[in-house]
Design an enzyme around this catalytic site. Structure first.
Site, mmCIF file in Angstrom:
data_model
loop_
_atom_site.group_PDB
_atom_site.id
_atom_site.type_symbol
_atom_site.label_atom_id
_atom_site.label_comp_id
_atom_site.label_asym_id
_atom_site.label_seq_id
_atom_site.Cartn_x
_atom_site.Cartn_y
_atom_site.Cartn_z
ATOM 1 N N VAL A 163 0.909 -1.153 0.000
ATOM 2 C CA VAL A 163 0.000 0.000 0.000
ATOM 3 C C VAL A 163 0.949 1.204 0.000
ATOM 4 C CG1 VAL A 163 -1.759 1.290 1.258
ATOM 5 C CG2 VAL A 163 -1.877 -1.206 1.183
ATOM 6 N N PRO A 164 1.153 1.817 -1.164
ATOM 7 C CA PRO A 164 2.297 2.714 -1.378
ATOM 8 C C PRO A 164 2.189 4.107 -0.748
ATOM 9 C CG PRO A 164 0.959 2.622 -3.340
ATOM 10 C CD PRO A 164 0.354 1.638 -2.371
ATOM 11 N N CYS A 165 2.228 4.144 0.574
ATOM 12 C CA CYS A 165 2.169 5.434 1.266
ATOM 13 C C CYS A 165 3.429 6.265 1.007
ATOM 14 C CB CYS A 165 1.936 5.238 2.762
ATOM 15 S SG CYS A 165 3.082 4.126 3.561
ATOM 16 N N HIS A 166 4.494 5.623 0.543
ATOM 17 C CA HIS A 166 5.718 6.369 0.225
ATOM 18 C C HIS A 166 5.515 7.307 -0.969
ATOM 19 C CE1 HIS A 166 5.886 2.683 -2.232
ATOM 20 N NE2 HIS A 166 6.545 3.415 -3.117
ATOM 21 N N ARG A 167 4.434 7.119 -1.723
ATOM 22 C CA ARG A 167 4.164 7.955 -2.894
ATOM 23 C C ARG A 167 3.426 9.249 -2.540
ATOM 24 N NH1 ARG A 167 2.118 2.847 -6.440
ATOM 25 N NH2 ARG A 167 4.135 1.814 -6.578
#
Length: 169
Positions: free
Chosen positions: A137-141
């Site tokens: 779940v790409p919260c780094h984006r």
């Protein structure tokens, strides 16, 4: 809720070390780069207090394989199942994060607008910070409004490395 097993393993790949945890339903936790086992144990104790932690690298193999493919720049999306543990609001935020294309970024305001809660930017930030399944779940984006790197459970160095990995791929 009945006690259920939570399977865990340490993914080691090159200089990456991430604890992974999964239930029978799917991946429920991805740890921060280089953090101790206590990070996953504390999360399980808080979110699934009656669960038993069981080390099982074989059960975690499909999750580890997809994460390694991602870290190698060979995978841009994930097919592994997830078992999200959060409120309805948090899950709506995490689902919006999954819609951010590989290699692209959004702001907290963008995510708030995406879930039709434009005034809930701070709550969106809190939900992103509570994301238990980093990378998949790409919260780094998600970046600050001015494009700056902002808070990330795994630390800004990890966030920067993930964004750079996607830029290069």
């Amino acid at each position: 809720m009945n006690a259920q097993p939570v399977y865990w393993s340490l993914l080691k790949h090159k200089d990456w070390q991430l604890y992974l945890a999964a239930t029978e339903k799917g991946l429920c936790f991805v740890g921060s780069q280089g953090q101790a086992f206590e990070e996953v144990a504390a999360w399980v104790e808080k979110r699934m207090p009656k669960s038993r932690l069981i080390e099982d690298a074989e059960k975690l193999r499909p999750y580890a394989e997809e994460l390694i493919q991602y870290l190698e720049g060979e995978r841009t999306s994930f097919t592994i199942p997830s078992d999200y543990r959060g409120t309805e609001f948090q899950r709506s935020v995490w689902e919006a994060l999954c819609e951010i294309p590989f290699g692209e970024t959004r702001t907290y305001s963008d995510i708030a607008a995406k879930i039709n809660r434009p005034a809930a930017v701070r709550a969106v930030g809190a939900a992103i910070g509570a994301n238990p399944v980093m990378i998949t779940v790409p919260c780094h984006r998600v970046l600050g409004k001015n494009g700056a790197l902002t808070g990330f459970r795994g630390g800004l160095e990890m966030k920067s490395r993930l964004l750079e990995l996607e830029r290069k791929a």
